[in-house]
Design an enzyme around this catalytic site. Structure first.
Site, PDB file in Angstrom:
ATOM      1  N   ASP A  22      -7.192   3.689  -7.477  1.00  0.00           N
ATOM      2  CA  ASP A  22      -6.836   4.377  -8.618  1.00  0.00           C
ATOM      3  C   ASP A  22      -6.816   3.657 -10.021  1.00  0.00           C
ATOM      4  OD1 ASP A  22      -6.041   5.696  -6.485  1.00  0.00           O
ATOM      5  OD2 ASP A  22      -3.952   5.758  -6.731  1.00  0.00           O
ATOM      6  N   ASP A 147       3.892   6.908  -6.709  1.00  0.00           N
ATOM      7  CA  ASP A 147       3.024   7.043  -7.817  1.00  0.00           C
ATOM      8  C   ASP A 147       3.813   7.626  -9.104  1.00  0.00           C
ATOM      9  OD1 ASP A 147       1.425   6.240  -6.073  1.00  0.00           O
ATOM     10  OD2 ASP A 147       0.490   8.358  -5.861  1.00  0.00           O
TER      11      ASP A 147
HETATM   12  C1  FRU Z   1      -4.310   7.394  -4.304  1.00  0.00           C
HETATM   13  C2  FRU Z   1      -3.166   6.655  -3.762  1.00  0.00           C
HETATM   14  C3  FRU Z   1      -1.903   6.650  -4.143  1.00  0.00           C
HETATM   15  C4  FRU Z   1      -1.361   5.386  -3.976  1.00  0.00           C
HETATM   16  C5  FRU Z   1      -2.370   4.509  -3.913  1.00  0.00           C
HETATM   17  C6  FRU Z   1      -2.632   3.398  -3.086  1.00  0.00           C
HETATM   18  O1  FRU Z   1      -5.622   7.190  -4.141  1.00  0.00           O
HETATM   19  O2  FRU Z   1      -3.295   6.949  -2.320  1.00  0.00           O
HETATM   20  O3  FRU Z   1      -1.001   7.687  -3.851  1.00  0.00           O
HETATM   21  O4  FRU Z   1      -0.186   4.818  -4.653  1.00  0.00           O
HETATM   22  O5  FRU Z   1      -3.518   5.273  -3.632  1.00  0.00           O
HETATM   23  O6  FRU Z   1      -3.656   2.601  -3.253  1.00  0.00           O
END
Ligand code: FRU
Length: 542
Positions: A22, A147
């Site tokens: 992300d 998040d």
């Molecule tokens: C989305 C996710 C988020 C999390 C992150 C972990 O791709 O699963 O929900 O914070 O990636 O790397």
């Protein structure tokens, strides 16, 4: 390196090596763009110690990689520093809220602040002594609560932030409020919830102007804006957005449309694009969107390549005049990488014809083409488009399409003999009461290699019955193609790994397989230069 690495990109953001997912906390601060991202520094696969890597730029295209900003170190984030966002507090004070995976593997929300605000690179971050600031409330699973978004300031002076979550099979977005950014209170009712969708990841919430393509600060709430809620459904691996009305004194977001779980739901991108995040760029008064693009090859391929994951070229995003969907366009700065150019004007493409666009590096190019359309009444009839899944329609082989207006478009990353090709194209349909454009990216012949995910993507969008011309833009970069239809009304991002169509053996064509002819009123294609993306000290400047 590039010789052995035909799929490593030349102008898309990538870490020097290993895994990236992300985008996190994009922001502009003291003349510098900041970009953080989820990174496994130890392997080309996702891992159990994810950190926040950090890069800076003056133009969002050339980047300097800095030291990691956040790494697991405390009981509240010892098992990973997961995604989060930046908020610029009054007095130009940026802060980060992020999810820590704590010693119990619970997901908690933490605050970090820059050690030295006079350093425009914000190299070092301090974790707040009161962390974790937010622990999972009763209404959510302890390991599905993460998040935090960029916070916004309500009219009552309180900060708001939303967090993705799950309870049972329900996907949730939970709202918190705070007066001081440290003490947070949960709102009794969820900000948003959907049945049977499971966890909502990476929410994003922002206003868009009704009558302007300019961006607007996240806290603005008045009659000149509408609001956008974006959610990432892990179970679908797609980013969906809802336009709607936000009423802060009621802590209420009322989406114009409900989530249906069908192809009718609006998405930022109908290809590979996930966990996106936007920010308001007050230097240029625009809202910019970043999205993570994962690989379509195997984990073993990623280990051999030594890397996995890309980010899209940042996109400007704004509300379409119709008020019904968002528009997206690659930021103008990417055009600074345009090198040698080829143009074609006023060229008729008879049905069944293919024309090579030669003279550019087709493996690393920016292509903009404007097609003049025949009378839309000659388009094929679709009695009931609500019964048709555009992705399935795009997956039909050409031979079984009764194309009238289209398919026409580009064959990107194609081999000379066309045994390999990624077809990005349009087909125009009429329905009893409107006209539709089908936009597709067909990956079925993208590579002679096996073991790749070659799913074809596609979407419909409405077009004006008097539309005379339609544009297609594709940013092609080794193993990624980002395509934008009709000035940014729809976008599709693809990952493809040709065996033959690499380096100088990659070709670009325009084609028309419909029975009606179309005219290339204007085509411009540029070879793209390599962006400067590297460690501090290894590149001239960014
Ligand atoms: C989305 C996710 C988020 C999390 C992150 C972990 O791709 O699963 O929900 O914070 O990636 O790397």
């Amino acid at each position: 390196v590039t010789d052995e690495q035909p799929y490593r990109t030349s102008y898309h953001f990538q870490p020097p090596q290993n895994w990236m997912n992300d985008p996190n906390a994009p922001m502009y601060y003291k003349g510098v763009y900041h970009f953080f991202y989820q990174h496994n520094p130890y392997a080309a696969t996702f891992g159990d110690k994810i950190i926040w890597a950090h890069s800076v730029s003056s133009d969002l295209i050339n980047w300097i990689h800095l030291n990691n900003a956040l790494e697991p170190s405390e009981p509240y984030d010892i098992n990973s520093c997961w995604s989060g966002s930046a908020t610029i507090l009054p007095g130009e004070k940026p802060v980060i809220l992020y999810t820590g995976i704590d010693h119990n593997k619970h997901q908690v929300q933490n605050l970090a602040t820059p050690k030295n605000l006079s350093d425009p690179f914000l190299r070092e971050w301090t974790k707040h002594p009161q962390n974790p600031l937010i622990t999972p409330p009763n209404e959510v699973e302890e390991d599905e609560f993460r998040d935090p978004t960029t916070a916004w300031h309500g009219k009552d002076g309180k900060w708001r932030v939303i967090i993705g979550a799950q309870k049972g099979d329900e996907g949730k977005v939970i709202l918190y409020q705070s007066e001081d950014f440290v003490n947070w209170t949960v709102s009794p009712k969820p900000f948003f919830a959907t049945d049977n969708t499971r966890v909502i990841e990476c929410p994003d919430f922002f206003p868009v102007y009704i009558n302007s393509t300019n961006g607007v600060d996240t806290s603005v709430e008045n009659s000149s804006v509408r609001h956008v809620l974006k959610i990432s459904y892990q179970s679908k691996q797609h980013d969906y957005y809802f336009l709607g009305k936000y009423v802060s004194d009621k802590e209420n977001f009322v989406p114009d449309e409900k989530f249906t779980g069908t192809s009718k739901d609006l998405r930022f991108d109908y290809g590979k694009f996930y966990a996106s995040k936007s920010f308001f760029d007050y230097a240029k008064n625009r809202r910019i969107l970043w999205g993570w693009v994962n690989e379509s090859d195997t984990t073993q391929d990623d280990i051999e390549k030594g890397w996995a994951g890309l980010q899209t070229i940042p996109r400007k995003v704004w509300l379409d005049k119709s008020g019904k969907r968002l528009m997206q366009w690659p930021i103008e700065e990417v055009e600074n990488l345009r090198g040698s150019k080829i143009s074609i004007t006023g060229k008729k493409l008879e049905g069944g014809s293919t024309l090579e666009v030669s003279g550019i590096t087709a493996s690393q190019a920016d292509v903009e083409v404007l097609f003049e359309l025949p009378d839309l009444e000659s388009g094929e009839l679709l009695e009931d488009p609500s019964e048709v899944d555009p992705q399935l329609l795009c997956s039909k082989p050409y031979a079984s399409r009764n194309g009238q207006i289209g398919p026409f478009g580009l064959l990107a990353l194609a081999s000379k003999d066309l045994t390999e090709q990624t077809a990005v194209f349009f087909q125009i349909y009429k329905t009893p009461n409107r006209h539709l454009c089908l936009m597709c990216s067909d990956h079925s012949r993208s590579s002679l290699r096996q073991d790749l995910d070659k799913t074809t993507y596609g979407t419909f969008f409405d077009i004006d019955p008097n539309l005379k011309e339609i544009s297609l833009r594709s940013l092609i970069d080794k193993s990624i193609i980002e395509s934008f239809g009709d000035g940014g009304r729809a976008s599709i991002t693809s990952r493809v790994y040709p065996l033959l169509a690499i380096k100088r053996d990659a070709h670009l064509y325009v084609f028309n397989n419909g029975s009606q002819s179309v005219i290339i009123s204007k085509l411009n294609a540029w070879s793209m230069k390599q962006a400067e993306i590297g460690l501090e000290g290894s590149i001239r400047c960014a």
